[in-house]
Design a protein around this motif. Sequence first.
Motif, mmCIF file in Angstrom:
data_model
loop_
_atom_site.group_PDB
_atom_site.id
_atom_site.type_symbol
_atom_site.label_atom_id
_atom_site.label_comp_id
_atom_site.label_asym_id
_atom_site.label_seq_id
_atom_site.Cartn_x
_atom_site.Cartn_y
_atom_site.Cartn_z
ATOM 1 N N MET A 17 1.071 -0.988 -0.137
ATOM 2 C CA MET A 17 0.105 0.154 0.069
ATOM 3 C C MET A 17 0.818 1.207 -0.004
ATOM 4 S SD MET A 17 -2.344 -2.138 0.934
ATOM 5 C CE MET A 17 -1.705 -3.079 2.140
ATOM 6 N N LYS A 18 0.855 1.725 -1.026
ATOM 7 C CA LYS A 18 1.713 2.717 -1.137
ATOM 8 C C LYS A 18 1.163 4.253 -0.535
ATOM 9 C CE LYS A 18 -1.008 1.860 -3.188
ATOM 10 N NZ LYS A 18 -1.356 1.607 -2.188
ATOM 11 N N LYS A 19 1.875 4.911 -0.386
ATOM 12 C CA LYS A 19 1.679 6.328 0.081
ATOM 13 C C LYS A 19 2.041 7.206 -0.993
ATOM 14 C CE LYS A 19 3.478 4.102 2.834
ATOM 15 N NZ LYS A 19 3.341 2.769 2.799
ATOM 16 N N HIS A 20 0.895 7.691 -1.718
ATOM 17 C CA HIS A 20 1.442 8.588 -2.975
ATOM 18 C C HIS A 20 1.098 9.876 -2.444
ATOM 19 C CE1 HIS A 20 1.109 4.906 -5.104
ATOM 20 N NE2 HIS A 20 -0.308 4.705 -4.510
ATOM 21 N N SER A 21 2.257 10.578 -2.261
ATOM 22 C CA SER A 21 2.267 11.759 -1.748
ATOM 23 C C SER A 21 2.154 12.828 -2.903
ATOM 24 C CB SER A 21 3.462 12.163 -0.817
ATOM 25 O OG SER A 21 4.595 11.927 -1.578
ATOM 26 N N SER A 27 9.101 -1.859 -3.983
ATOM 27 C CA SER A 27 9.975 -1.511 -5.352
ATOM 28 C C SER A 27 8.863 -0.966 -6.427
ATOM 29 C CB SER A 27 10.474 -2.727 -5.990
ATOM 30 O OG SER A 27 11.318 -3.401 -5.108
ATOM 31 N N THR A 28 7.807 -1.342 -6.289
ATOM 32 C CA THR A 28 6.677 -0.922 -7.257
ATOM 33 C C THR A 28 6.254 0.396 -6.801
ATOM 34 O OG1 THR A 28 5.050 -2.597 -6.435
ATOM 35 C CG2 THR A 28 6.086 -3.010 -8.450
ATOM 36 N N SER A 29 6.127 0.374 -5.288
ATOM 37 C CA SER A 29 5.636 1.817 -4.952
ATOM 38 C C SER A 29 6.737 2.996 -5.273
ATOM 39 C CB SER A 29 5.460 1.552 -3.333
ATOM 40 O OG SER A 29 5.230 2.832 -2.796
ATOM 41 N N ALA A 30 8.006 2.313 -5.149
ATOM 42 C CA ALA A 30 8.978 3.475 -5.309
ATOM 43 C C ALA A 30 9.129 3.872 -6.786
ATOM 44 C CB ALA A 30 10.433 3.040 -4.830
ATOM 45 N N LEU A 31 8.807 2.871 -7.554
ATOM 46 C CA LEU A 31 8.734 3.293 -8.972
ATOM 47 C C LEU A 31 7.784 3.992 -9.437
ATOM 48 C CD1 LEU A 31 10.008 2.993 -12.044
ATOM 49 C CD2 LEU A 31 8.596 0.556 -11.958
ATOM 50 N N TYR A 32 6.464 3.758 -8.769
ATOM 51 C CA TYR A 32 5.366 4.680 -9.069
ATOM 52 C C TYR A 32 5.729 6.364 -8.666
ATOM 53 C CZ TYR A 32 0.381 6.485 -7.979
ATOM 54 O OH TYR A 32 -0.608 7.027 -8.010
ATOM 55 N N LEU A 38 1.004 -0.127 -11.933
ATOM 56 C CA LEU A 38 1.841 0.012 -10.611
ATOM 57 C C LEU A 38 1.102 -0.126 -9.362
ATOM 58 C CD1 LEU A 38 4.542 2.533 -12.060
ATOM 59 C CD2 LEU A 38 4.979 0.116 -11.708
ATOM 60 N N TRP A 39 -0.117 0.742 -9.120
ATOM 61 C CA TRP A 39 -0.689 0.756 -8.003
ATOM 62 C C TRP A 39 -1.348 -0.615 -7.650
ATOM 63 C CZ3 TRP A 39 -2.810 4.990 -5.031
ATOM 64 C CH2 TRP A 39 -3.955 4.297 -4.137
#
Length: 415
Positions: free
Chosen positions: A1-5, A235-240, A152-153
Motif C-alpha cells: 500500500m503505497k503512500k502516494h504523496s 519496489s513498485t511503490s518507489a517506481l510509482y 503499478l498501483w
Amino acid sequence: MKKHSARVAPLSSYNASVLTCPVSEGEEGSESHADTPGSGDSETPSQCQSCTSTALRVLGGLLLVLSVSSSWVGTTQVVKLTFQSFSCPFFMTWFSTNWNILFFPIYYSGHLVTARQKQTPIQKFRECSRIFGEDGLTLKLFLKRTAPFSILWTLTNYLYLLALRKLTATDVSALYCCHKAFVFLLSWIVLKDRFMGVRIVAAIMAITGIVMMAYADGFHGDSIIGVAFAVGSASTSALYKVLFKMFVGSANLGEAAHFFSTLGFFNLIFISCTPVILFFTKVEHWGSLSALPWGYLCGVAGLWLAFNILVNVGLVLTYPILISIGTLLSVPGNAAVDVLKHEVIFSVVRLAATSIICLGFLLLLLPEEWDSVTLRFLATFAEKKGEEHGEELTESSVHTRSRSRANGAVSIPLA
C-alpha cells in the motif's frame, strides 16, 4: 500500500520575493516606519499570532500522525482478519481500488464547506484536470497517463496482500518501509537528484534488514517468498512515485483527488476483467456474492481510502515529515497488535532486522542540508560554551582579587 504523496504547488517563492523586496536608500517610508512609536508593539501581536499558528500546525500534525498510523495499522490488521475466511488478494485489491473514485467527490464536498467562492462540480473538475496538461483530461491522456500508474498501483497493493498471507503484519509493514530507500536510489539514478552519503548508508541498512529478515527462517519456506513479495511491493511503490515526479510533477490537493479518482475509474473499466478471469480459472474462488465477507471488504477499502486521504491532506495542512513518521509508527503499532492479540513471538533476528530498517527510514528523513545545519549548531554551541567559560574565569579572578584585598595583600604592577 503505497503512500502516494502529492506535493503542493510551490507558492513560497513568491511570498519570499515580496517579503525581501529591498527599499532604495533615501526613501522616507523606511525611516519613518522604523522610527514610528509603537512599531515594536505592533510586531508583538504578529509574533504571537505566528507562534500560535505554528503551535496549532504542530498539534494538528501530531494528531494527523496518529490518524495516519492508525489507519494504516487498521488496514493491515483487517486484511489479516479477512484472509481467515476469504483468501482472494487480487479481488480485495480490485475492490479497494474502486473506492478511489470517491476521492474527488469527498474533496469537492470539502470545497463547498470551506471555500468562499463556490464552483460547480464541472468547473472544479476542469480546474483540477490541469494535472494532465493545459488541455485537461482527454481520452488519449487518460490511457497514456493513467494506465501505467494504475498497473503499478495494482501491483503494489496485490504484492503487499500476498506478503501478508506469508508473514506477520509487523514484518510486512517493516519491509514496506524500504520503499523510501528505493525512491532515493531511483531518484538519484533516474532524476539525477543530489547525492547524499547518509542516504546511501540508509539504503544499505534497508538492504541489510531485508537480508536478515529472509535469513530469520533459513532462506526457505514461506518466509523467503513473503519477503520477496513485500520487497516487490516496496519496489513498485518507489517506481510509482519516481515516475509520478518525472511525468506529472507537483500537484495540489484537488489535482491529487482528481488523479486518484481517475485511477479508480480506470481500474473499474479496464481491470475488472482480471478478477473474473481468476475466478473462472479457479486461481481465486470467491463463491457466490452473498457469501462474501462484505463487512471486512468494506472495512479494508474504507481504511485504505482514509489513509490516502489523510496522507494527501496532511501534506497541505502540516509538515510532510510528520506523514512519513506516521507511516513508520505503523511498525510498532502492528507489533503491539501482533503480540497482544495474535500472541506472535518475534525472534532476535527479526527484531534486529526491523530495527535496522526503521533506523534507515529515519536517516532518509534528514533534510538535504542536515550536515551544514549540524555544523552551524555545533559551532554556535561551542561559542556559547566558550563565552560561558570566559565569564566564569572573569568572575573567578574578580573574586580572587577582592579576597586578596580583604586580606591586606597589595598588587604591585610590573614596570
